[in-house]
Design a protein around this motif. Structure first.
Motif, PDB file in Angstrom:
ATOM      1  N   VAL A   8     -56.408 -91.586  10.541  1.00 55.50           N
ATOM      2  CA  VAL A   8     -55.204 -91.797   9.737  1.00 55.50           C
ATOM      3  C   VAL A   8     -55.351 -90.984   8.463  1.00 55.50           C
ATOM      4  N   VAL A   9     -54.380 -90.110   8.201  1.00 56.61           N
ATOM      5  CA  VAL A   9     -54.400 -89.321   6.970  1.00 56.61           C
ATOM      6  C   VAL A   9     -53.346 -89.875   6.025  1.00 56.61           C
ATOM      7  N   LEU A  10     -53.740 -90.125   4.789  1.00 58.42           N
ATOM      8  CA  LEU A  10     -52.872 -90.766   3.812  1.00 58.42           C
ATOM      9  C   LEU A  10     -52.666 -89.876   2.588  1.00 58.42           C
ATOM     10  N   SER A  11     -51.416 -89.779   2.179  1.00 57.17           N
ATOM     11  CA  SER A  11     -51.067 -89.040   0.972  1.00 57.17           C
ATOM     12  C   SER A  11     -50.367 -90.003   0.020  1.00 57.17           C
ATOM     13  N   LEU A  12     -51.148 -90.850  -0.608  1.00 56.48           N
ATOM     14  CA  LEU A  12     -50.612 -91.840  -1.542  1.00 56.48           C
ATOM     15  C   LEU A  12     -51.739 -92.254  -2.468  1.00 56.48           C
ATOM     16  N   GLY A  13     -51.400 -92.906  -3.563  1.00 54.88           N
ATOM     17  CA  GLY A  13     -52.463 -93.265  -4.487  1.00 54.88           C
ATOM     18  C   GLY A  13     -52.086 -94.343  -5.473  1.00 54.88           C
ATOM     19  N   LEU A  14     -53.058 -95.202  -5.751  1.00 55.17           N
ATOM     20  CA  LEU A  14     -52.949 -96.208  -6.808  1.00 55.17           C
ATOM     21  C   LEU A  14     -53.979 -95.886  -7.879  1.00 55.17           C
ATOM     22  N   ASN A  15     -53.661 -96.215  -9.111  1.00 60.61           N
ATOM     23  CA  ASN A  15     -54.578 -95.929 -10.207  1.00 60.61           C
ATOM     24  C   ASN A  15     -55.667 -96.973 -10.373  1.00 60.61           C
ATOM     25  N   LYS A  16     -55.535 -98.106  -9.708  1.00 63.94           N
ATOM     26  CA  LYS A  16     -56.536 -99.158  -9.854  1.00 63.94           C
ATOM     27  C   LYS A  16     -56.883 -99.758  -8.503  1.00 63.94           C
ATOM     28  N   TYR A  17     -58.015-100.443  -8.481  1.00 70.90           N
ATOM     29  CA  TYR A  17     -58.513-101.090  -7.275  1.00 70.90           C
ATOM     30  C   TYR A  17     -57.513-102.125  -6.782  1.00 70.90           C
ATOM     31  N   SER A  18     -57.332-102.180  -5.465  1.00 73.82           N
ATOM     32  CA  SER A  18     -56.463-103.165  -4.846  1.00 73.82           C
ATOM     33  C   SER A  18     -57.240-103.879  -3.745  1.00 73.82           C
ATOM     34  N   SER A  19     -57.397-105.188  -3.849  1.00 79.99           N
ATOM     35  CA  SER A  19     -58.108-105.938  -2.815  1.00 79.99           C
ATOM     36  C   SER A  19     -57.349-105.890  -1.497  1.00 79.99           C
ATOM     37  N   GLU A  30     -63.878-101.387  10.682  1.00 80.35           N
ATOM     38  CA  GLU A  30     -64.314-102.316  11.729  1.00 80.35           C
ATOM     39  C   GLU A  30     -63.793-101.917  13.099  1.00 80.35           C
ATOM     40  N   ARG A  31     -62.742-101.102  13.138  1.00 72.07           N
ATOM     41  CA  ARG A  31     -62.143-100.678  14.393  1.00 72.07           C
ATOM     42  C   ARG A  31     -62.434 -99.215  14.711  1.00 72.07           C
ATOM     43  N   ASP A  32     -63.455 -98.660  14.052  1.00 71.47           N
ATOM     44  CA  ASP A  32     -63.868 -97.275  14.294  1.00 71.47           C
ATOM     45  C   ASP A  32     -62.732 -96.282  14.072  1.00 71.47           C
ATOM     46  N   VAL A  33     -61.984 -96.491  13.006  1.00 76.77           N
ATOM     47  CA  VAL A  33     -60.900 -95.580  12.626  1.00 76.77           C
ATOM     48  C   VAL A  33     -61.318 -94.811  11.376  1.00 76.77           C
ATOM     49  N   LEU A  34     -61.111 -93.505  11.390  1.00 83.46           N
ATOM     50  CA  LEU A  34     -61.452 -92.654  10.254  1.00 83.46           C
ATOM     51  C   LEU A  34     -60.241 -92.498   9.339  1.00 83.46           C
ATOM     52  N   LEU A  35     -60.418 -92.810   8.061  1.00 81.86           N
ATOM     53  CA  LEU A  35     -59.363 -92.627   7.064  1.00 81.86           C
ATOM     54  C   LEU A  35     -59.660 -91.378   6.237  1.00 81.86           C
ATOM     55  N   VAL A  36     -58.680 -90.467   6.175  1.00 78.17           N
ATOM     56  CA  VAL A  36     -58.788 -89.235   5.389  1.00 78.17           C
ATOM     57  C   VAL A  36     -57.671 -89.271   4.353  1.00 78.17           C
ATOM     58  N   VAL A  37     -58.033 -89.175   3.058  1.00 77.28           N
ATOM     59  CA  VAL A  37     -57.050 -89.443   2.000  1.00 77.28           C
ATOM     60  C   VAL A  37     -57.103 -88.373   0.908  1.00 77.28           C
ATOM     61  N   ALA A  38     -55.925 -87.968   0.444  1.00 76.19           N
ATOM     62  CA  ALA A  38     -55.814 -87.029  -0.678  1.00 76.19           C
ATOM     63  C   ALA A  38     -56.254 -87.710  -1.974  1.00 76.19           C
ATOM     64  N   THR A  39     -56.950 -86.951  -2.837  1.00 76.47           N
ATOM     65  CA  THR A  39     -57.459 -87.524  -4.085  1.00 76.47           C
ATOM     66  C   THR A  39     -56.386 -87.666  -5.158  1.00 76.47           C
ATOM     67  N   ALA A 103     -54.190 -80.477   1.485  1.00 77.05           N
ATOM     68  CA  ALA A 103     -55.605 -80.290   1.820  1.00 77.05           C
ATOM     69  C   ALA A 103     -56.101 -81.352   2.801  1.00 77.05           C
ATOM     70  N   ALA A 104     -55.721 -82.606   2.565  1.00 79.66           N
ATOM     71  CA  ALA A 104     -56.236 -83.709   3.387  1.00 79.66           C
ATOM     72  C   ALA A 104     -55.911 -83.560   4.873  1.00 79.66           C
ATOM     73  N   PRO A 105     -54.689 -83.154   5.271  1.00 81.92           N
ATOM     74  CA  PRO A 105     -54.410 -83.022   6.701  1.00 81.92           C
ATOM     75  C   PRO A 105     -55.283 -81.977   7.401  1.00 81.92           C
ATOM     76  N   GLN A 106     -55.732 -80.970   6.652  1.00 78.71           N
ATOM     77  CA  GLN A 106     -56.603 -79.964   7.264  1.00 78.71           C
ATOM     78  C   GLN A 106     -57.956 -80.582   7.638  1.00 78.71           C
ATOM     79  N   VAL A 107     -58.446 -81.465   6.786  1.00 74.06           N
ATOM     80  CA  VAL A 107     -59.707 -82.153   7.080  1.00 74.06           C
ATOM     81  C   VAL A 107     -59.516 -83.115   8.245  1.00 74.06           C
ATOM     82  N   ALA A 108     -58.370 -83.815   8.270  1.00 80.07           N
ATOM     83  CA  ALA A 108     -58.087 -84.732   9.375  1.00 80.07           C
ATOM     84  C   ALA A 108     -58.013 -83.977  10.700  1.00 80.07           C
TER      85      ALA A 108
END
Length: 273
Positions: A8-19, A30-39, A103-108
């Motif tokens: 799963v490639v994600l292009s979104l962002g929060l400025n603070k930690y979210s539980s 836990e489901r062996d899914v790789l997350l690739v995310v833009a900084t 950039a992130a989709p290229q890594v994904a």
């Protein structure tokens, strides 16, 4: 993820930690899914969810090989990929676009190519292989601007996965730089094997060290603070140990408590710092 996605490639962002978002990241792991995310593109700190320990965080690099000044950086970054792309657009046309979202989709995509060739691999191994085969841009080893370096798909598809990409690091003068915020994968070749790492703390605080390995095993962790203070701890598999640090460079020496030689495969440890 519930419908079978493995990357799963994600292009979104929060400025603070979210539980809530942290729970989603854990759900993926836990489901062996790789997350690739833009900084992110503010020339500031890496945003969440890219900042979580098990997410592959991707920054952007310009055509001259330098990290774009707008690409968010920090201890959470893993690799960088081209910031500028020429890509498909609405209406069947093409256009130039830029940003870490490019950039992130290229890594994904690179991860998908490699995983298709090696379907037996786990997400943590895919993350580590992308780090292992990246072109170092900011000196030797990991750094907080470009991470492990520039994505190299050609090397990714040709090179052999290493159980421990940080070797040789058996002495303090061979210590390898690692992020203070990311989960990494390494291994002990036996009871006599010492692994040295260093982390750079931006301020006084606490580093939590956790090792994901069999609970029957324990590791001796020797910590030399930037002030020169030496602390030794024994960490069981699955246990988290806090270490006080002062601003500057700290060294960590890891070694299995049982010093007897081991036969067969190396003992792997996912070190989350």
């Amino acid at each position: 993820m519930d419908h079978g996605a493995k990357i799963v490639v994600l292009s979104l962002g929060l400025n603070k930690y979210s539980s809530y978002m942290s729970d989603i990241v854990r759900y993926a792991e836990e489901r062996d899914v790789l997350l690739v995310v833009a900084t992110g593109n503010e020339g500031n700190r890496v945003k969440y969810p890219a900042a979580y320990p098990t997410v592959l965080a991707v920054g952007g690099v310009d055509s001259d090989g330098t990290v774009d000044v707008r690409s968010n950086t920090g201890p959470e970054i893993d690799v960088v990929a081209p910031w500028d792309v020429f890509t498909t657009a609405k209406g069947g046309d093409y256009e130039y676009k830029d940003g870490t979202s490019m950039a992130a989709p290229q890594v994904a995509a690179a991860a998908a190519l490699y995983w298709g060739k090696h379907p037996e691999m786990k997400p943590y191994q895919i993350r580590q292989m992308i780090r292992q085969t990246a072109d170092d841009l900011g000196g030797r080893g990991w750094d907080s601007t470009s991470g492990y370096g520039l994505l190299r798909v050609d090397r990714l598809m040709k090179e052999t996965y290493l159980a421990d990409m940080y070797e040789p690091n058996n002495r303090k003068d061979q210590a390898k730089a690692i992020s203070i915020s990311k989960k990494i994968s390494a291994s002990f070749s036996g009871g006599a094997d010492q692994d040295w790492y260093y982390v750079d703390a931006a301020y006084d605080g606490t580093v939590n060290v956790a090792l994901d390995l069999d609970s029957s095993l324990s590791v001796n962790v020797q910590h030399t603070d930037a002030s020169g203070k030496l602390t030794s701890k024994t960490v069981q598999g699955g246990q988290t140990v806090p270490l006080k640090v002062t601003k500057g460079r700290s060294y960590l020496q890891l070694q299995l408590s049982d010093r007897r030689p081991y036969g067969g495969d190396a003992i792997s440890a996912d070190d989350f710092l």
